[in-house]
Design a protein around this motif. Structure first.
Motif, PDB file in Angstrom:
ATOM      1  N   UNK A 398      -5.374   9.599  -4.176  1.00  0.00           N
ATOM      2  CA  UNK A 398      -4.114   8.852  -4.131  1.00  0.00           C
ATOM      3  C   UNK A 398      -4.335   7.460  -3.542  1.00  0.00           C
ATOM      4  N   UNK A 399      -5.066   7.404  -2.435  1.00  0.00           N
ATOM      5  CA  UNK A 399      -5.321   6.123  -1.784  1.00  0.00           C
ATOM      6  C   UNK A 399      -6.159   5.207  -2.670  1.00  0.00           C
ATOM      7  N   UNK A 405      -4.769  -0.151  -8.175  1.00  0.00           N
ATOM      8  CA  UNK A 405      -3.721  -0.534  -9.128  1.00  0.00           C
ATOM      9  C   UNK A 405      -2.446  -1.069  -8.490  1.00  0.00           C
ATOM     10  N   UNK A 406      -2.253  -0.869  -7.186  1.00  0.00           N
ATOM     11  CA  UNK A 406      -1.073  -1.397  -6.521  1.00  0.00           C
ATOM     12  C   UNK A 406       0.191  -0.614  -6.831  1.00  0.00           C
ATOM     13  N   UNK A 407       1.308  -1.127  -6.337  1.00  0.00           N
ATOM     14  CA  UNK A 407       2.595  -0.492  -6.577  1.00  0.00           C
ATOM     15  C   UNK A 407       2.721   0.856  -5.904  1.00  0.00           C
ATOM     16  N   UNK A 408       3.506   1.739  -6.519  1.00  0.00           N
ATOM     17  CA  UNK A 408       3.708   3.101  -6.041  1.00  0.00           C
ATOM     18  C   UNK A 408       2.975   4.047  -6.985  1.00  0.00           C
ATOM     19  N   UNK A 409       2.306   5.047  -6.428  1.00  0.00           N
ATOM     20  CA  UNK A 409       1.580   6.025  -7.244  1.00  0.00           C
ATOM     21  C   UNK A 409       2.115   7.414  -6.939  1.00  0.00           C
ATOM     22  N   UNK A 419       2.503   7.582  -2.811  1.00  0.00           N
ATOM     23  CA  UNK A 419       2.092   6.537  -1.875  1.00  0.00           C
ATOM     24  C   UNK A 419       2.789   5.236  -2.235  1.00  0.00           C
ATOM     25  N   UNK A 420       3.236   4.504  -1.219  1.00  0.00           N
ATOM     26  CA  UNK A 420       3.886   3.211  -1.399  1.00  0.00           C
ATOM     27  C   UNK A 420       2.861   2.096  -1.257  1.00  0.00           C
ATOM     28  N   UNK A 421       3.243   0.883  -1.634  1.00  0.00           N
ATOM     29  CA  UNK A 421       2.313  -0.233  -1.502  1.00  0.00           C
ATOM     30  C   UNK A 421       2.019  -0.567  -0.043  1.00  0.00           C
ATOM     31  N   UNK A 422       2.882  -0.124   0.883  1.00  0.00           N
ATOM     32  CA  UNK A 422       2.613  -0.329   2.307  1.00  0.00           C
ATOM     33  C   UNK A 422       1.910   0.877   2.934  1.00  0.00           C
ATOM     34  N   UNK A 423       1.436   1.793   2.076  1.00  0.00           N
ATOM     35  CA  UNK A 423       0.640   2.967   2.466  1.00  0.00           C
ATOM     36  C   UNK A 423       1.442   4.090   3.099  1.00  0.00           C
ATOM     37  N   UNK A 424       2.762   4.023   3.088  1.00  0.00           N
ATOM     38  CA  UNK A 424       3.542   5.225   3.421  1.00  0.00           C
ATOM     39  C   UNK A 424       3.208   6.300   2.397  1.00  0.00           C
ATOM     40  N   UNK A 425       3.144   7.543   2.849  1.00  0.00           N
ATOM     41  CA  UNK A 425       2.797   8.629   1.935  1.00  0.00           C
ATOM     42  C   UNK A 425       3.733   9.810   2.137  1.00  0.00           C
ATOM     43  N   UNK A 426       3.883  10.581   1.067  1.00  0.00           N
ATOM     44  CA  UNK A 426       4.744  11.761   1.119  1.00  0.00           C
ATOM     45  C   UNK A 426       4.168  12.847   0.233  1.00  0.00           C
ATOM     46  N   UNK A 427       4.532  14.083   0.539  1.00  0.00           N
ATOM     47  CA  UNK A 427       4.193  15.223  -0.315  1.00  0.00           C
ATOM     48  C   UNK A 427       5.493  15.910  -0.700  1.00  0.00           C
ATOM     49  N   UNK A 428       5.650  16.191  -1.976  1.00  0.00           N
ATOM     50  CA  UNK A 428       6.869  16.830  -2.480  1.00  0.00           C
ATOM     51  C   UNK A 428       6.699  18.338  -2.424  1.00  0.00           C
ATOM     52  N   UNK A 429       7.426  18.954  -1.521  1.00  0.00           N
ATOM     53  CA  UNK A 429       7.331  20.409  -1.328  1.00  0.00           C
ATOM     54  C   UNK A 429       8.366  21.110  -2.208  1.00  0.00           C
ATOM     55  N   UNK A 457      14.637   1.561  -4.363  1.00  0.00           N
ATOM     56  CA  UNK A 457      13.331   0.901  -4.326  1.00  0.00           C
ATOM     57  C   UNK A 457      12.323   1.727  -5.131  1.00  0.00           C
ATOM     58  N   UNK A 458      11.193   1.121  -5.452  1.00  0.00           N
ATOM     59  CA  UNK A 458      10.148   1.842  -6.184  1.00  0.00           C
ATOM     60  C   UNK A 458       9.780   3.147  -5.477  1.00  0.00           C
ATOM     61  N   UNK A 459       9.551   3.059  -4.172  1.00  0.00           N
ATOM     62  CA  UNK A 459       9.107   4.238  -3.426  1.00  0.00           C
ATOM     63  C   UNK A 459      10.209   5.280  -3.323  1.00  0.00           C
ATOM     64  N   UNK A 460      11.424   4.855  -3.006  1.00  0.00           N
ATOM     65  CA  UNK A 460      12.524   5.813  -2.895  1.00  0.00           C
ATOM     66  C   UNK A 460      12.834   6.459  -4.239  1.00  0.00           C
ATOM     67  N   UNK A 461      12.776   5.685  -5.322  1.00  0.00           N
ATOM     68  CA  UNK A 461      13.014   6.258  -6.650  1.00  0.00           C
ATOM     69  C   UNK A 461      11.956   7.290  -6.981  1.00  0.00           C
TER      70      UNK A 461
END
Length: 504
Positions: A398-399, A405-409, A419-429, A457-461
């Motif tokens: 992921x990192x 490639x940038x953006x949100x992945x 992962x967000x462009x500011x490196x915040x990360x989440x796992x969808x349980x 936002x990209x990350x929230x969406x």
């Protein structure tokens, strides 16, 4: 984490996830900061495990507890003492080691022996009437495939007919990334201590963890002062992103979403993405596709606007759009490549999926205005490696995708990572194995695209869309089972999920 019900009646889990390496190093500091001993922590862990065992397996009468040579084994000794004091028949078998037990585990072992508890040899025959096995063998320190005798013991656990409770993590599963490099215990339930670890929620975790329980050991306040590695996302979080609409809002307030795709033979992909976008609340949805697909798409879903994809319609539609989805059924012919190149030049927020990702792998570029949604195969092409390498460390993959490639992945899979462009990360349980069928990714692209068009936002969406998608599948699994689940079956449940205020 398994068999999510419509009302989410599984054990409550925290929303923060930590690195197992960090936690092992921080445990002594936690004890010091809160004025307790490490043995007291071990006692709390055993008490929590006993509570889970009694509530989850209330009819079990003979516990077979398997203790390893570390502090995970110490948890097992202390649990054995509690069970024996409660009148439960306990058989305890321990793995011999050339090294002495850690001090806390020695103290727990001595406490077990003081009650008259016997420590059996792991090689002796196991009681077949045992109705609960407790895995206290390896814990969270695993870095490689278990060696003998551990590998053989894990195999024996998996062959035994009794239910299995794993302490902290199933032995053989990496707490760092959820990979099982060799044999691993298939637990019926796992109780994890102090913090959730990444390896319990992604990778191969769902094959081994069973029902996940959490015990904070009264360190929740201390833990809250430390930055988690990931956020855990589930259906209960949807209200944070999806607020009720203004009574006087109109369709223009809820976004213009453009979807591009549906090469010859792939009209279904773009239709599923587009209808998912409607169900997720996009104000207006326009599809650009092949001319011969216009009639069938309008017949199936007249609320869509459908046009032939060409240079003129694409330029006008990109100007009109609030957000763009490109990739579902796009193909890799010149028809799709031409549209891909045009979208790649646009500054509009976009979702890139499927063949858009395959084209990106051929002509890499780094942009911050998009969400990439690869499955492991697409991720491997984007990084120029094998699927096995992607799955061997999903967090690292992921990192690497984000860096390149940038953006949100959104790295899809069992325990989707974001992962967000500011490196915040989440796992969808959320989500289940019923989603292993064609078209699921197209639906996800449509949902995320709709939320992006509605000004998330990209990350929230990406986070909210992934949760809606997986939670819809969980409702379906609860109602009708996993086998035979279709991507279009999710459409019915997307709408109530994007309206979380209805559940209050």
């Amino acid at each position: 984490m398994t068999n999510h019900s419509e009302k989410q009646n599984l054990p409550s889990l925290p929303y923060s996830v930590y690195s197992a390496d960090w936690l092992r190093q921080a445990e002594a500091q936690a004890a010091q900061d809160t004025g307790i001993s490490l043995f007291t922590l071990m006692q709390r862990a055993a008490t929590a495990a006993f509570s889970v065992a009694r509530s989850r397996f209330p009819h079990s009468q003979h516990w077979l507890i398997l203790c390893g040579p570390g502090n995970n084994g110490g948890d097992g000794y202390e649990l054995a003492r509690l069970a024996k004091d409660a009148g439960i028949k306990v058989t305890l078998l321990a793995v011999a080691s050339s090294k002495p037990l850690p001090a806390e585990a020695q103290q727990a072992q001595q406490g077990w022996q003081k009650t008259g508890g016997v420590i059996g040899n792991i090689e002796q025959p196991w009681p077949q009437d045992a109705d609960l096995l407790v895995d206290a063998l390896l814990g969270t320190g695993l870095t490689a495939a278990p060696r003998e005798p551990m590998a053989r013991l894990i195999q024996s656990i998996n062959q035994h007919p009794a239910a299995v409770l794993a302490l902290d993590i199933p032995s053989g599963l990496s707490a760092l990334n959820g990979v099982a490099p060799g044999d691993a215990v298939h637990a019926t339930a796992t109780v994890t201590f102090i913090a959730l670890k990444v390896g319990l929620l992604t990778g191969q975790a769902r094959d081994y963890v069973g029902e996940l329980h959490y015990a904070g050991l009264r360190l929740e306040s201390w833990l809250g002062g430390h930055q988690p590695l990931l956020a855990r996302l589930d259906r209960s979080r949807l209200g944070e992103w999806l607020k009720p609409r203004r009574p006087c809002s109109h369709k223009g307030d809820h976004g213009h979403l453009l979807l591009i795709g549906g090469d010859i033979g792939y009209a279904g992909a773009i239709r599923m993405a587009a209808e998912a976008a409607l169900r997720a609340g996009a104000g207006m949805v326009r599809v650009l596709t092949h001319k011969q697909h216009i009639g069938p798409l309008l017949t199936a879903r007249p609320e869509l606007m459908v046009q032939e994809l060409n240079d003129e319609s694409l330029i006008a539609s990109l100007e009109w759009a609030s957000a763009v989805v490109i990739g579902p059924g796009l193909g890799q012919n010149e028809w799709g490549k031409s549209a891909f190149r045009r979208v790649a030049e646009s500054e509009k927020p976009a979702i890139w999926d499927a063949d858009a990702l395959n084209m990106l792998a051929i002509t890499p570029q780094k942009r911050q205005n998009r969400v990439l949604t690869p499955h492991p195969g697409e991720a491997a092409r984007l990084l120029g490696c094998s699927v096995k390498e992607i799955e061997s460390d999903r967090l690292l993959s992921l990192r690497r995708l984000s860096e390149r490639y940038g953006g949100v992945v959104v790295l899809k899979g069992a325990g989707t990572l974001i992962i967000a462009d500011d490196q915040r990360m989440a796992v969808a349980d959320v989500g289940n194995a019923g989603m292993a069928s064609g078209g699921m990714g197209d639906v996800l692209s449509g949902v995320i695209g709709a939320l992006l068009a509605q000004k998330l936002s990209l990350y929230d969406a990406a986070c909210a869309g992934t949760v809606v998608h997986g939670a819809a599948a969980d409702i379906l699994a609860q109602r009708q089972g996993m086998r035979g689940m279709l991507a279009t079956d999710l459409l019915t449940w997307i709408t109530p999920l994007v309206n979380p205020d209805l559940e209050k």
